[in-house]
Design a protein around this motif. Structure first.
Motif, mmCIF file in Angstrom:
data_model
loop_
_atom_site.group_PDB
_atom_site.id
_atom_site.type_symbol
_atom_site.label_atom_id
_atom_site.label_comp_id
_atom_site.label_asym_id
_atom_site.label_seq_id
_atom_site.Cartn_x
_atom_site.Cartn_y
_atom_site.Cartn_z
ATOM 1 N N ARG A 182 0.711 -1.006 0.014
ATOM 2 C CA ARG A 182 -0.065 -0.051 0.077
ATOM 3 C C ARG A 182 1.048 1.261 0.087
ATOM 4 N N SER A 183 1.826 1.329 0.889
ATOM 5 C CA SER A 183 2.807 2.280 0.960
ATOM 6 C C SER A 183 3.392 2.730 -0.466
ATOM 7 N N LEU A 184 4.002 1.482 -1.108
ATOM 8 C CA LEU A 184 4.474 1.865 -2.367
ATOM 9 C C LEU A 184 3.471 2.227 -3.432
ATOM 10 N N VAL A 185 2.271 1.906 -3.345
ATOM 11 C CA VAL A 185 1.383 2.236 -4.308
ATOM 12 C C VAL A 185 1.063 3.827 -4.162
ATOM 13 N N ARG A 186 0.825 4.175 -2.859
ATOM 14 C CA ARG A 186 0.721 5.670 -2.604
ATOM 15 C C ARG A 186 1.949 6.464 -2.970
ATOM 16 N N LYS A 187 3.283 6.010 -2.865
ATOM 17 C CA LYS A 187 4.400 6.682 -3.058
ATOM 18 C C LYS A 187 4.453 6.748 -4.593
ATOM 19 N N TYR A 188 4.097 5.794 -5.302
ATOM 20 C CA TYR A 188 4.642 5.773 -6.711
ATOM 21 C C TYR A 188 3.622 5.922 -8.038
ATOM 22 N N SER A 189 2.336 5.546 -7.248
ATOM 23 C CA SER A 189 1.273 5.431 -8.347
ATOM 24 C C SER A 189 -0.132 6.096 -8.035
ATOM 25 N N ASP A 190 0.105 6.895 -6.996
ATOM 26 C CA ASP A 190 -1.119 7.851 -6.312
ATOM 27 C C ASP A 190 -1.928 8.297 -7.361
ATOM 28 N N HIS A 191 -1.321 8.793 -8.547
ATOM 29 C CA HIS A 191 -1.856 9.870 -9.438
ATOM 30 C C HIS A 191 -2.142 8.983 -10.694
ATOM 31 N N ILE A 192 -2.349 7.976 -10.953
ATOM 32 C CA ILE A 192 -2.664 7.277 -12.178
ATOM 33 C C ILE A 192 -4.307 7.117 -12.233
ATOM 34 N N ALA A 193 -4.689 7.329 -13.685
ATOM 35 C CA ALA A 193 -6.105 7.739 -13.566
ATOM 36 C C ALA A 193 -7.002 6.638 -13.309
ATOM 37 N N PHE A 194 -6.566 5.508 -12.905
ATOM 38 C CA PHE A 194 -7.293 4.356 -12.456
ATOM 39 C C PHE A 194 -7.103 3.993 -11.086
ATOM 40 N N PRO A 195 -8.184 3.369 -10.286
ATOM 41 C CA PRO A 195 -8.193 2.903 -9.081
ATOM 42 C C PRO A 195 -7.262 1.757 -8.971
ATOM 43 N N VAL A 196 -6.248 1.725 -8.194
ATOM 44 C CA VAL A 196 -5.396 0.534 -7.598
ATOM 45 C C VAL A 196 -6.069 0.016 -6.509
ATOM 46 N N LEU A 197 -6.511 -1.044 -6.921
ATOM 47 C CA LEU A 197 -7.540 -1.848 -5.621
ATOM 48 C C LEU A 197 -6.566 -2.992 -4.930
ATOM 49 N N MET A 198 -6.869 -2.982 -3.576
ATOM 50 C CA MET A 198 -6.287 -4.185 -2.835
ATOM 51 C C MET A 198 -7.422 -4.639 -1.692
ATOM 52 N N GLU A 199 -7.135 -5.868 -1.312
ATOM 53 C CA GLU A 199 -8.178 -6.435 -0.392
ATOM 54 C C GLU A 199 -8.160 -5.520 0.671
ATOM 55 N N LYS A 200 -9.517 -5.249 1.150
ATOM 56 C CA LYS A 200 -9.597 -4.587 2.628
ATOM 57 C C LYS A 200 -8.960 -5.066 3.660
ATOM 58 N N GLU A 201 -8.304 -4.605 4.344
ATOM 59 C CA GLU A 201 -7.869 -5.231 5.570
ATOM 60 C C GLU A 201 -8.500 -4.676 6.877
ATOM 61 N N ASN A 202 -8.992 -5.475 7.942
ATOM 62 C CA ASN A 202 -9.346 -4.959 9.108
ATOM 63 C C ASN A 202 -8.329 -4.585 10.000
ATOM 64 N N LEU A 203 -7.979 -3.200 10.037
ATOM 65 C CA LEU A 203 -6.711 -2.891 10.765
ATOM 66 C C LEU A 203 -7.196 -2.675 12.455
ATOM 67 N N ASP A 204 -8.550 -3.044 12.649
ATOM 68 C CA ASP A 204 -8.894 -2.640 14.141
ATOM 69 C C ASP A 204 -8.790 -4.091 14.864
ATOM 70 N N LEU A 205 -8.590 -5.004 14.091
ATOM 71 C CA LEU A 205 -8.391 -6.684 14.865
ATOM 72 C C LEU A 205 -6.885 -6.651 15.539
ATOM 73 N N THR A 206 -7.051 -7.514 16.451
ATOM 74 C CA THR A 206 -5.836 -7.691 17.328
ATOM 75 C C THR A 206 -4.929 -8.529 16.466
ATOM 76 N N GLN A 207 -3.666 -8.850 17.078
ATOM 77 C CA GLN A 207 -2.769 -9.639 16.074
ATOM 78 C C GLN A 207 -3.234 -11.166 16.013
ATOM 79 N N GLU A 208 -3.818 -11.746 17.192
ATOM 80 C CA GLU A 208 -4.281 -13.057 17.108
ATOM 81 C C GLU A 208 -5.529 -13.292 16.189
#
Length: 644
Positions: A197-223
């Motif tokens: 995700r960080s690389l997409v935002r760094k290098y490809s944030d402005h391309i004219a098409f959406p770059v999609l990635m699987e939605k991650e639940n960042l609120d989950l605990t590690q387990e």
């Protein structure tokens, strides 16, 4: 489950093998760029899909939502980049992924310097971005189907980057291309959602098409997150979200954008790692409505001197992508400019032929050309160091401008830079405005000399009188210079004068007393001149006394309209026939050798000395002797006489 047929193993061309070896073993300084390159390629495929669908909507196959998907599998150690763009046929796969014809690798290899940090930054500028996948992957699989082809005519390309690849027919329900990277040992960091995700935002944030990635639940605990990863999801359960802004940057207001966003967008559209030197972002409303974002690169591309190479701006009509390299909007001498132009005045079904005839294209060309020239003028005025850097890279191309763009000739002339007798170095830093501002009182002409190199130019005997008078002379050493000067007539009312051509007339810079003295001296040497003419008539058109020399005994002077020595060499090297003309031989009456020659009674010795002086004048001008052996024979004969 898909089946594969017509499988065959093919070898990469030699240059591609060399490139793959370098990718795998040397160019590691910026390994993360592989993602930017593959996403950029996917974006290009989507743009081509949208363009072809303008005339054939069936190519969408019921899905017109263009996007790029990035996914990963930590356990399998894979990263996948997938698009639903135009895709490739079997032959296109072979052409694009296995041969030199489309990759530009030969030019890439010739530009390698041996510095890993610098060399890795060349990736992308030479169309070799796909091969950057092998920096992090030990095997790459490509599954692709061209839009419009049957499902059964999809293609599976696979290679370990070791000199060969396999290609087979397969089945693929969705059009477009899926690239699977099998990561090398030690490159597992890229099979990570946060990292990607960080690389997409760094290098490809402005391309004219959406770059999609699987939605991650960042609120989950590690387990919980671990348990969630172990739960297999069906495709219907997978939720994707765009991780880039997917906004056409040029459509946003300048007040909303910062320098970093402009620079990031430039790197996306140019595949260049260096920041641009400057840019110009403008929105024009009225009879001709358009938005343009034009960039001035820091470095020249490898194919700058290939006038037939693809070039031009990205063209959009009402934000719909039309053409990737629209070369109709800028003249050839500005072929290094990168950027986009979006106009509301061009129809969506516009083709290359229609573009060339559309009067609005001519208006856009004129407006964009002036925009670029104004950007260059502003850079020259506000940042001399940056402009000097630009001129070093692109100056010779700008010199094509005066002949190609008469309407903007005055603007172009103000951008030109030259070395001069006042600057003292080979750096081309003197502008014509600066030259005119410090002309001598009474000086009516802009003087210049053309030579093969700086040392020959600065040491030309033709400059001696100018140094004595303190008159600045431009030193022109680029191969294009003589041709360019043949197209120029004046600048701000001052005409141009080649100091090696015609009779020298310094006008009011010389006093009447000096002119009278020159005439008197010429009369005193009339007898010498008459003796020299028959001796040298086979090689020169005339012999006369000169007042342009102070230190040298003689020089060669061309006729006002004769072809210069530099141009003659270029044409002869190209096998072109050149006009058969003879120079004028001018002698310095004040020089001891000329005075001694005048006193020589032996006619054979007189002839030898005259020929030696002529040959020396030819060499001093940068010429090549037609008979070097005869020159050496005469010189040795003279030396023996002196030592006797």
């Amino acid at each position: 489950m898909t089946t594969e047929t017509r499988s065959e193993t093919l070898g990469f061309q030699t240059e591609v093998k060399q490139l793959l070896h370098l990718m795998v073993h040397s160019l590691y300084s910026n390994k993360e760029i592989f993602l930017r390159e593959l996403i950029s390629n996917a974006s290009d495929a989507a743009e081509k899909m949208r363009f072809e669908a303008l005339s054939n909507a069936d190519l969408y196959e019921g899905n017109s939502e263009l996007n790029v998907r990035v996914s990963f599998d930590k356990d399998a150690k894979t990263v996948t980049i997938e698009d639903n763009g135009i895709g490739m046929s079997r032959q296109e796969v072979i052409d694009h992924l296995g041969t030199i014809a489309k990759s530009g690798t030969a030019s890439f290899l010739s530009n390698l310097s041996g510095d890993q940090s610098k060399d890795s930054q060349l990736i992308g500028q030479f169309g070799v971005g796909f091969y950057s996948a092998f920096i992090v992957a030990d095997r790459v699989d490509v599954f692709t189907r061209r839009a419009g082809l049957p499902i059964t005519e999809a293609v599976h390309w696979s290679s370990k980057g070791e000199g060969e690849f396999t290609i087979a027919n397969t089945e693929k329900a969705a059009r477009g291309t899926r690239i699977v990277l099998h990561l090398k040992e030690g490159e597992e960091e890229f099979a990570d959602g946060w990292r990607l995700r960080s690389l997409v935002r760094k290098y490809s944030d402005h391309i004219a098409f959406p770059v999609l990635m699987e939605k991650e639940n960042l609120d989950l605990t590690q387990e919980e997150d671990k348990d969630a990863d172990q739960t297999e999801k069906t495709p219907a359960q997978v939720e994707y979200e765009a991780v880039n802004s997917a906004t056409a940057l040029w459509t946003r207001s300048k007040s909303e954008l910062n320098d970093e966003e402009y620079k990031a967008f430039y790197k996306h559209i140019s595949h260049d790692f260096a920041d641009p030197l400057s840019w110009s972002h403008n929105k024009v409303e009225g009879n001709l409505e358009y938005t343009s974002l034009l960039y001035l690169p820091e470095r020249a591309p490898y194919d700058l001197w290939n006038r037939e190479a693809p070039r031009g701006l990205k063209l959009y009509v009402q934000r719909v992508f039309i053409m990737d390299q629209a070369d109709q909007f800028l003249p050839l001498y500005l072929r290094f400019i990168k950027g986009v132009v979006d106009s509301n005045n061009l129809s969506l079904n516009v083709s290359r032929e229609i573009l060339q005839k559309d009067p609005n294209v001519d208006k856009l060309r004129g407006a964009l050309t002036k925009r670029v020239l104004d950007m260059l003028a502003k850079l020259a005025k506000e940042d001399a160091d940056k402009y000097a850097s630009f001129w070093k890279e692109f100056g010779q191309v700008i010199k094509e401008g005066p002949a190609e763009d008469y309407a903007n000739r005055d603007k172009i002339l103000k951008l030109l830079r030259f070395a001069s007798t006042h600057s003292g170095t080979s750096e081309q830093s003197v502008g014509l405005e600066e030259y005119v501002a410090r002309m001598q009182e009474g000086q009516e002409k802009i003087y210049y000399v053309v030579a093969d190199n700086f040392n020959t130019a600065k040491n030309s005997p033709h400059l001696e009188i100018f140094r004595k008078k303190g008159i600045e002379v431009l030193l022109l050493t680029d191969r294009i210079d003589e041709w360019m000067m043949s197209q120029l007539f004046d600048f701000e009312g001052k005409s141009f004068q080649d100091v090696t051509k015609g009779e020298l007339n310094l006008g009011e810079v010389e006093s009447e007393e000096e002119k009278q003295q020159q005439e008197a001296t010429a009369k005193q040497l009339e007898s010498l001149i008459e003796r020299l003419k028959p001796v040298l008539e086979a090689r020169v058109s005339d012999v006369r006394v000169t007042h342009r020399l102070t230190d040298s005994p003689a020089c060669l002077v061309l006729g006002d309209y004769d072809m210069g020595l530099q141009m003659r060499k270029i044409m002869e090297a190209a096998g072109q026939k050149v006009p058969d003309t003879k120079p004028v031989f001018e002698v310095n009456p004040e020089h001891p050798l000329i005075q001694k020659l005048d006193q020589e009674a032996d006619e054979d010795r007189f002839a030898d000395l005259a020929q030696i002086l002529l040959d020396q004048a030819d060499l001093a001008a940068g010429g090549q002797l037609q008979d070097p052996a005869a020159y050496i024979h005469r010189l040795n004969k003279l030396l023996l006489e002196l030592s006797a």
